[in-house]
Scaffold this motif. Structure first.
Motif, PDB file in Angstrom:
ATOM      1  N   TRP A 516       0.824  -1.195   0.000  1.00 35.32           N
ATOM      2  CA  TRP A 516       0.000   0.000   0.000  1.00 35.32           C
ATOM      3  C   TRP A 516       0.863   1.253   0.000  1.00 35.32           C
ATOM      4  O   TRP A 516       2.039   1.210   0.369  1.00 35.32           O
ATOM      5  N   LYS A 517       0.258   2.341  -0.426  1.00 40.78           N
ATOM      6  CA  LYS A 517       0.926   3.644  -0.419  1.00 40.78           C
ATOM      7  C   LYS A 517      -0.137   4.721  -0.311  1.00 40.78           C
ATOM      8  O   LYS A 517      -1.311   4.504  -0.637  1.00 40.78           O
ATOM      9  N   ARG A 518       0.277   5.892   0.124  1.00 44.00           N
ATOM     10  CA  ARG A 518      -0.654   7.025   0.182  1.00 44.00           C
ATOM     11  C   ARG A 518      -0.984   7.473  -1.235  1.00 44.00           C
ATOM     12  O   ARG A 518      -0.096   7.576  -2.098  1.00 44.00           O
ATOM     13  N   ALA A 519      -2.237   7.758  -1.478  1.00 39.91           N
ATOM     14  CA  ALA A 519      -2.666   8.119  -2.830  1.00 39.91           C
ATOM     15  C   ALA A 519      -2.137   9.473  -3.258  1.00 39.91           C
ATOM     16  O   ALA A 519      -2.053   9.755  -4.459  1.00 39.91           O
ATOM     17  N   ASP A 520      -1.771  10.351  -2.317  1.00 39.44           N
ATOM     18  CA  ASP A 520      -1.260  11.662  -2.695  1.00 39.44           C
ATOM     19  C   ASP A 520       0.213  11.639  -3.056  1.00 39.44           C
ATOM     20  O   ASP A 520       0.806  12.673  -3.362  1.00 39.44           O
ATOM     21  N   GLY A 521       0.840  10.471  -3.034  1.00 37.40           N
ATOM     22  CA  GLY A 521       2.235  10.349  -3.427  1.00 37.40           C
ATOM     23  C   GLY A 521       3.223  10.858  -2.413  1.00 37.40           C
ATOM     24  O   GLY A 521       4.402  10.995  -2.725  1.00 37.40           O
ATOM     25  N   SER A 522       2.808  11.131  -1.179  1.00 40.70           N
ATOM     26  CA  SER A 522       3.699  11.716  -0.185  1.00 40.70           C
ATOM     27  C   SER A 522       4.614  10.694   0.472  1.00 40.70           C
ATOM     28  O   SER A 522       5.516  11.060   1.211  1.00 40.70           O
ATOM     29  N   GLY A 523       4.437   9.436   0.243  1.00 41.90           N
ATOM     30  CA  GLY A 523       5.297   8.420   0.831  1.00 41.90           C
ATOM     31  C   GLY A 523       5.591   7.311  -0.147  1.00 41.90           C
ATOM     32  O   GLY A 523       5.071   7.274  -1.264  1.00 41.90           O
ATOM     33  N   GLY A 524       6.433   6.393   0.254  1.00 44.36           N
ATOM     34  CA  GLY A 524       6.770   5.267  -0.590  1.00 44.36           C
ATOM     35  C   GLY A 524       5.811   4.103  -0.397  1.00 44.36           C
ATOM     36  O   GLY A 524       4.797   4.199   0.298  1.00 44.36           O
ATOM     37  N   ILE A 525       6.141   2.971  -1.004  1.00 44.89           N
ATOM     38  CA  ILE A 525       5.314   1.772  -0.914  1.00 44.89           C
ATOM     39  C   ILE A 525       5.641   1.040   0.378  1.00 44.89           C
ATOM     40  O   ILE A 525       6.805   0.814   0.703  1.00 44.89           O
ATOM     41  N   GLU A 526       4.595   0.684   1.122  1.00 46.31           N
ATOM     42  CA  GLU A 526       4.748  -0.060   2.367  1.00 46.31           C
ATOM     43  C   GLU A 526       4.169  -1.466   2.180  1.00 46.31           C
ATOM     44  O   GLU A 526       3.317  -1.697   1.314  1.00 46.31           O
ATOM     45  N   VAL A 527       4.647  -2.419   2.994  1.00 45.98           N
ATOM     46  CA  VAL A 527       4.161  -3.793   2.946  1.00 45.98           C
ATOM     47  C   VAL A 527       3.624  -4.155   4.328  1.00 45.98           C
ATOM     48  O   VAL A 527       4.291  -3.926   5.343  1.00 45.98           O
ATOM     49  N   SER A 528       2.425  -4.700   4.377  1.00 50.72           N
ATOM     50  CA  SER A 528       1.786  -5.074   5.642  1.00 50.72           C
ATOM     51  C   SER A 528       1.463  -6.558   5.634  1.00 50.72           C
ATOM     52  O   SER A 528       0.886  -7.078   4.673  1.00 50.72           O
ATOM     53  N   GLU A 529       1.857  -7.224   6.707  1.00 45.31           N
ATOM     54  CA  GLU A 529       1.518  -8.638   6.862  1.00 45.31           C
ATOM     55  C   GLU A 529       0.129  -8.807   7.479  1.00 45.31           C
ATOM     56  O   GLU A 529      -0.541  -9.813   7.257  1.00 45.31           O
ATOM     57  N   GLY A 530      -0.302  -7.840   8.295  1.00 48.07           N
ATOM     58  CA  GLY A 530      -1.552  -7.965   9.015  1.00 48.07           C
ATOM     59  C   GLY A 530      -2.730  -7.374   8.275  1.00 48.07           C
ATOM     60  O   GLY A 530      -2.585  -6.775   7.208  1.00 48.07           O
ATOM     61  N   PRO A 531      -3.915  -7.487   8.864  1.00 46.57           N
ATOM     62  CA  PRO A 531      -5.141  -7.036   8.189  1.00 46.57           C
ATOM     63  C   PRO A 531      -5.462  -5.569   8.393  1.00 46.57           C
ATOM     64  O   PRO A 531      -6.505  -5.107   7.941  1.00 46.57           O
ATOM     65  N   THR A 532      -4.622  -4.793   9.099  1.00 43.43           N
ATOM     66  CA  THR A 532      -4.903  -3.375   9.310  1.00 43.43           C
ATOM     67  C   THR A 532      -3.679  -2.547   8.966  1.00 43.43           C
ATOM     68  O   THR A 532      -2.542  -3.014   9.056  1.00 43.43           O
ATOM     69  N   VAL A 533      -3.948  -1.302   8.569  1.00 42.30           N
ATOM     70  CA  VAL A 533      -2.903  -0.330   8.240  1.00 42.30           C
ATOM     71  C   VAL A 533      -3.272   0.982   8.912  1.00 42.30           C
ATOM     72  O   VAL A 533      -4.422   1.435   8.797  1.00 42.30           O
ATOM     73  N   THR A 534      -2.325   1.599   9.610  1.00 39.64           N
ATOM     74  CA  THR A 534      -2.567   2.886  10.258  1.00 39.64           C
ATOM     75  C   THR A 534      -1.761   3.954   9.533  1.00 39.64           C
ATOM     76  O   THR A 534      -0.557   3.810   9.339  1.00 39.64           O
ATOM     77  N   VAL A 535      -2.431   5.027   9.121  1.00 40.07           N
ATOM     78  CA  VAL A 535      -1.827   6.099   8.336  1.00 40.07           C
ATOM     79  C   VAL A 535      -1.884   7.385   9.140  1.00 40.07           C
ATOM     80  O   VAL A 535      -2.938   7.751   9.681  1.00 40.07           O
ATOM     81  N   GLU A 536      -0.749   8.088   9.208  1.00 39.44           N
ATOM     82  CA  GLU A 536      -0.696   9.354   9.945  1.00 39.44           C
ATOM     83  C   GLU A 536      -1.552  10.404   9.253  1.00 39.44           C
ATOM     84  O   GLU A 536      -1.570  10.503   8.025  1.00 39.44           O
ATOM     85  N   ASN A 537      -2.262  11.211  10.046  1.00 41.28           N
ATOM     86  CA  ASN A 537      -3.149  12.241   9.495  1.00 41.28           C
ATOM     87  C   ASN A 537      -3.105  13.475  10.383  1.00 41.28           C
ATOM     88  O   ASN A 537      -4.126  13.969  10.847  1.00 41.28           O
ATOM     89  N   THR A 538      -1.889  13.976  10.631  1.00 38.62           N
ATOM     90  CA  THR A 538      -1.754  15.147  11.504  1.00 38.62           C
ATOM     91  C   THR A 538      -2.318  16.408  10.862  1.00 38.62           C
ATOM     92  O   THR A 538      -2.728  17.333  11.561  1.00 38.62           O
ATOM     93  N   ALA A 539      -2.346  16.466   9.525  1.00 35.96           N
ATOM     94  CA  ALA A 539      -2.835  17.670   8.847  1.00 35.96           C
ATOM     95  C   ALA A 539      -4.346  17.682   8.693  1.00 35.96           C
ATOM     96  O   ALA A 539      -4.923  18.692   8.297  1.00 35.96           O
ATOM     97  N   GLY A 540      -5.036  16.567   9.010  1.00 38.92           N
ATOM     98  CA  GLY A 540      -6.479  16.511   8.830  1.00 38.92           C
ATOM     99  C   GLY A 540      -6.851  16.335   7.367  1.00 38.92           C
ATOM    100  O   GLY A 540      -6.002  16.172   6.499  1.00 38.92           O
ATOM    101  N   GLY A 541      -8.129  16.377   7.061  1.00 36.34           N
ATOM    102  CA  GLY A 541      -8.600  16.236   5.695  1.00 36.34           C
ATOM    103  C   GLY A 541      -8.802  14.773   5.316  1.00 36.34           C
ATOM    104  O   GLY A 541      -8.696  13.860   6.138  1.00 36.34           O
ATOM    105  N   ILE A 542      -9.100  14.558   4.038  1.00 37.79           N
ATOM    106  CA  ILE A 542      -9.370  13.218   3.519  1.00 37.79           C
ATOM    107  C   ILE A 542      -8.058  12.466   3.349  1.00 37.79           C
ATOM    108  O   ILE A 542      -7.081  13.004   2.835  1.00 37.79           O
ATOM    109  N   VAL A 543      -8.046  11.211   3.752  1.00 39.25           N
ATOM    110  CA  VAL A 543      -6.873  10.352   3.592  1.00 39.25           C
ATOM    111  C   VAL A 543      -7.265   9.188   2.699  1.00 39.25           C
ATOM    112  O   VAL A 543      -8.278   8.512   2.938  1.00 39.25           O
TER     113      VAL A 543
END
Length: 564
Positions: A516-543
């Protein structure tokens, strides 16, 4: 007081040539490498500054630059080691040209050069962001010029990854006021370059993100055009605290050049917006805004050197209506001059096709009717057995075709006697050609019919027609069986600082993972083994995130999940 520079260390395979520059924790020397023979820059850490954090920062800088060395506008690192006297060093590409700080102080850059430099640096910064690296100290002094005149970004000494895990050194507003270092140089003692820093870097606990680097890049381009920093006011006090106050208020000093269009000033102002949400969300978006100004001014759009940029562009909506495309002007057709007046007894000729004003034409060969020979034997002239290109006026007698380049059919060498059947033979040639085409078409139809009948008699299924929708014919069913199931992406929880997404997919197998990766292109590709992903949202708005299922070497189609 400025410290004394250190002495260059003895390095095996290198010869010291002199000092290039000094920083807070290191000196940079010019060396000549013996094999392969070339000049290199060697950054050497000061032994008296070898604290644990400083050493870790130095090692981190070498590793970060090595990750990015393939980029054409980032300084290349060749080698890192520890000298015999215990000083860590690394060997870098030597950029012989001046830094951008030296260039703009001599003379502001032209608009074209500043735009080109901004796009190239934006590509370098976006590449670092894609690798999960924030530069945090973009300014003209940290952009060198190589032997080809290209910009080369350097000095990742206070860089961090996007989570800020690497050692960082910053100065807060409280420390500046307490130490009295608001001297007017705009450079703090330990790395915070105030004139090009965004307001969030002045917090006691700064939390930069890719938009912070966008601010510094826009401020750098503004500096190259204005010949001074964006918040500096000529004739006024321009100490660090003065600049910090103007940066926090967004009080940008106008560039003051008549050749800088309002569209470029607006792009730079958006890049330096006080609120992060008002800036360009990524360095690539800032680069594209500069490209639009290039096209507006009639310049060629500078390439954005970012890995996988084409795929990223395809994923975007077409809001720009193709304004970033390079446009080619249509070719203008030049009319030939009027031919010389024809002789009274001009032979009949085939009329040329009408001229299309919008395209270049290829003229068909002219059919020249044979003429009866004159009484004199010299009238029968030999015809050269080759293609003849006759310039204007070179024909033995003026004729309507004399002003055009005529491709004449080959003829036998020697005198050509006149035969009454010659003219009819020439006029019948096109008819024979058309008959041959008809025969070829009929033969092709007959062959296709025979093949179809043979397949039907043998009982084999006819091949399926291929198209873009079905490129593989009957083999598509086999390919469909090998596809990885697409994921389901749902929002599992939202709080003030992060968003949790729940991931799942049908027919799950052991070893399946989620990319997975952020759709706004602000980060690279991450790999998750588990069923959940937590994404930082300090700026607010749609993620939004884009997710794929990875199964071995195969991946599924990408699915996007958003908070709204």
């Amino acid at each position: 007081m400025r410290r004394a520079t250190s002495t260059p260390p003895e390095l095996p395979g290198y010869t010291s040539l002199g000092l290039l520059g000094s920083g807070g924790f290191a000196d940079v020397f010019l060396y000549e490498q013996r094999l392969p023979r070339r000049k290199v820059a060697v950054k050497v850490l000061l032994t008296e500054e070898l604290g644990r954090d400083t050493r870790a920062q130095f090692v981190a800088e070498a590793n970060l630059m090595a990750q990015l060395s393939a980029h054409p506008f980032i300084v290349t690192i060749f080698h890192a080691d520890v000298s015999a006297d215990g000083r860590p060093y690394f060997v870098m590409e030597y950029c012989s040209g001046p830094s951008l700080a030296e260039r703009y102080k001599r003379e502001p850059l032209s608009v074209e050069d500043a735009l080109r430099t901004g796009v190239r640096l934006a590509g370098a910064i976006a590449t670092a962001h894609a690798a999960g690296i924030l530069h945090r100290d973009i300014k003209p002094a940290n952009v060198l010029t190589n032997d080809y005149g290209w910009p080369a970004l350097t000095d990742f000494g206070i860089s961090s990854n996007l989570e800020g895990e690497l050692p960082v050194h910053t100065v807060t507003a409280a420390e500046l006021g307490a130490t009295g270092s608001a001297s007017g140089t705009g450079q703090s003692a330990v790395g915070l370059s105030v004139p090009w820093s965004p307001p969030e870097m002045f917090d006691d606990d700064p939390t930069p993100d890719p938009r912070s680097d966008v601010f510094s890049l826009a401020a750098t381009v503004h500096t190259l055009l204005a010949g001074r920093t964006p918040f500096e006011i000529p004739g006024r006090s321009n100490g660090s605290l003065d600049l910090m106050g103007r940066i926090e208020r967004g009080a940008i000093t106008p560039i003051g050049r008549s050749d800088v269009p309002a569209s470029l000033a607006a792009v730079l102002a958006k890049g330096m917006a006080t609120r992060r949400d008002d800036r360009y969300p990524s360095a690539v978006e800032f680069a594209r805004a500069l490209q639009r100004v290039e096209l507006e001014l009639g310049y060629a759009a500078t390439n954005i050197e970012v890995p996988n940029l084409a795929a990223e562009r395809d994923a975007e909506s077409g809001d720009d209506d193709g304004v970033d495309a390079t446009r080619a002007r249509s070719v203008q057709t030049v009319q030939a001059q009027a031919p010389v007046a024809p002789a009274p007894a001009a032979p009949p000729r085939v009329a040329p096709p009408p001229v299309d004003e919008d395209r270049t034409q290829v003229r068909a060969p002219q059919q020249i009717a044979a003429q009866p020979p004159a009484p004199s034997p010299q009238a029968a002239r030999p015809v050269d057995d080759s293609t003849v290109l006759r310039p204007r006026g070179a024909a033995p007698a003026p004729s309507p075709a004399a002003d055009r380049t005529v491709v004449r059919p080959a003829a036998p060498a020697g005198p050509v006697p006149y035969e009454p059947s010659a003219a009819p033979t020439e006029t019948r040639a096109p008819r024979r050609s058309r008959i041959g085409v008809v025969i070829a078409i009929v033969a092709a139809v007959v062959v296709a019919a025979v093949v179809t009948v043979a397949i039907a008699l043998s009982g084999a299924p006819a091949p399926e027609p291929t198209s873009e929708a079905n490129p593989g014919g009957s083999g598509e069913d086999a390919l469909l069986g090998e596809q990885v199931p697409v994921p389901t992406v749902e929002v599992a929880g939202v709080d003030g600082a992060s968003v949790t997404f729940a991931l799942s997919h049908d027919d799950a197998e052991e070893g399946d993972r989620y990319r997975w990766k952020r759709a706004d292109g602000s980060g690279g590709i991450e790999v998750s083994e588990g069923p959940t992903v937590t994404v930082e949202n300090t700026a607010g708005g749609i993620v939004c995130i884009d997710v794929q299922v990875q199964r071995g070497s195969k991946t599924s189609e990408e699915v996007r999940g958003c908070t709204e």
